[in-house]
Design an enzyme around this catalytic site. Structure first.
Site, short mmCIF file in Angstrom:
data_model
loop_
_atom_site.label_atom_id
_atom_site.label_comp_id
_atom_site.label_asym_id
_atom_site.label_seq_id
_atom_site.Cartn_x
_atom_site.Cartn_y
_atom_site.Cartn_z
N GLY A 126 0.83 -1.20 0.00
CA GLY A 126 0.00 0.00 0.00
C GLY A 126 0.86 1.25 0.00
O GLY A 126 2.10 1.18 0.04
N ASP B 36 3.85 -2.11 8.25
CA ASP B 36 2.76 -2.18 7.27
C ASP B 36 1.73 -1.10 7.56
O ASP B 36 1.68 -0.55 8.66
CB ASP B 36 2.11 -3.58 7.34
CG ASP B 36 1.32 -3.93 6.08
OD1 ASP B 36 1.20 -3.08 5.18
OD2 ASP B 36 0.83 -5.07 6.01
N ALA C 254 -2.56 0.10 7.29
CA ALA C 254 -3.86 -0.50 7.63
C ALA C 254 -4.95 0.38 7.04
O ALA C 254 -4.72 1.55 6.74
CB ALA C 254 -4.02 -0.62 9.14
N GLY D 144 -7.18 -3.49 1.88
CA GLY D 144 -7.68 -2.55 0.87
C GLY D 144 -6.88 -2.62 -0.41
O GLY D 144 -7.41 -2.42 -1.51
N GLU E 199 0.25 -10.54 3.74
CA GLU E 199 0.50 -9.72 4.93
C GLU E 199 0.30 -10.56 6.18
O GLU E 199 1.14 -10.53 7.09
CB GLU E 199 -0.45 -8.51 4.93
CG GLU E 199 -0.07 -7.49 3.86
CD GLU E 199 -1.11 -6.40 3.65
OE1 GLU E 199 -0.78 -5.41 2.98
OE2 GLU E 199 -2.25 -6.53 4.11
C1 5RP Z 1 -2.94 -3.71 1.60
C2 5RP Z 1 -3.16 -3.13 2.93
C3 5RP Z 1 -2.71 -1.73 3.14
O1 5RP Z 1 -1.84 -1.72 4.23
C4 5RP Z 1 -3.90 -0.87 3.43
O2 5RP Z 1 -4.82 -1.01 2.35
C5 5RP Z 1 -3.51 0.60 3.60
O3 5RP Z 1 -3.13 1.12 2.37
P1 5RP Z 1 -2.60 2.62 2.22
O4 5RP Z 1 -1.33 2.71 3.00
O5 5RP Z 1 -2.41 2.80 0.74
O6 5RP Z 1 -3.67 3.52 2.77
O7 5RP Z 1 -3.71 -3.73 3.81
O8 5RP Z 1 -3.51 -4.99 1.48
#
Ligand code: 5RP
Length: 251
Positions: free
Chosen positions: A38, A93, A95, A108, A115
């Site tokens: 992400g 990571d 979220a 998302g 993950e």
């Molecule tokens: C991907 C994820 C991402 O960590 C999550 O969607 C957050 O994304 P972003 O940092 O673009 O807001 O879980 O599977």
């Protein structure tokens, strides 16, 4: 020259970079890292790559998606292939939502399975988030499920029965118009709106055949960095939120 409107950095982008820079300050040479997926994780990987290229950090890493792996490779971050016994000192990571008990919705970006695999093999999971992700109750963000294509009709029936209003994630670039995970599975986004009991829902979803993984990450993260404008807060389950600048090492 001003950047085109679509490339103009937002406050949310700035908060993501702030959270990423805060986390980078806690990475030490010798660590084996898990790299998330992400845009927030990409900000972290980019900063990490700069340190590696400058010779200021010696680390090794495995990524949670092909996209993050490609970015890490391009930046010269040494990559480790999955193997038995491989564990991670720290995985960083993003979220989609987190609450004060550090319960997370993730996926998302469609990378929830890898993950969860890497983060289960990690001694420490640090979540990075902009302020919009920190919520009083999980569920407004649609909960992603990774689903085996054959099982899709029955998974949709089962999720509907749980009140999840499932939508199969589209991707206009694919011949069948559907998004595929790195494993070739489908993604189903479940609109619960409010998830009153995340632990109970996780158990219900685990019992549905064909759901390879769900996006509830419960009891997995040790801490989160939530950027709020110029501030960065450390969130830990059962502890008051604290200013991140007070921590010289991982919280
Ligand atoms: C991907 C994820 C991402 O960590 C999550 O969607 C957050 O994304 P972003 O940092 O673009 O807001 O879980 O599977």
């Amino acid at each position: 020259m001003a950047a085109p409107a679509s490339e103009t950095p937002t406050n949310q982008d700035a908060e993501k970079r702030h959270a990423a820079a805060t986390a980078l300050g806690w990475v030490r040479s010798g660590m084996v890292l898990g790299l998330g997926s992400g845009s927030t994780s990409a900000a972290f990987i980019t900063l990490l790559g700069e340190k590696v290229q400058a010779g200021e950090l010696q680390i090794q890493a495995t990524a949670t998606s092909r996209a993050s792996e490609a970015l890490a490779r391009q930046l010269g971050i040494p990559l480790l292939e999955p193997r038995q016994g491989l564990r991670f000192d720290l995985t960083v990571d993003g979220a989609d939502e987190l609450d004060a008990q550090l319960r997370l919705i993730k996926g998302g970006g469609g990378a929830l399975l890898r993950e969860k695999v890497l983060e289960t093999a990690s001694d420490y999971l640090l979540i990075l988030a902009d302020s919009s992700k920190y919520v009083a109750q999980l569920g407004r963000f649609p909960l992603p499920l990774e689903v085996v294509p054959f099982a899709l009709p029955w998974v949709l029936d089962a999720v509907e029965a749980l009140g999840g209003a499932p939508i199969v994630r589209p991707n206009a670039q694919q011949p069948d118009g559907l998004y595929r995970s790195d494993q070739g599975n489908l993604l189903v986004d479940c609109h619960f709106n409010v998830i009153a009991d995340p632990a109970q829902l996780a158990l219900q979803l685990q019992a549905i055949p064909g759901i390879v993984e769900h996006g509830l990450f419960l009891g997995m993260a040790q801490a989160a960095v939530v950027a709020q404008g110029a501030r960065a807060l450390v969130v830990r389950a059962g502890m008051p939120d604290a200013e991140a600048e007070g921590f010289a090492e991982l919280p």
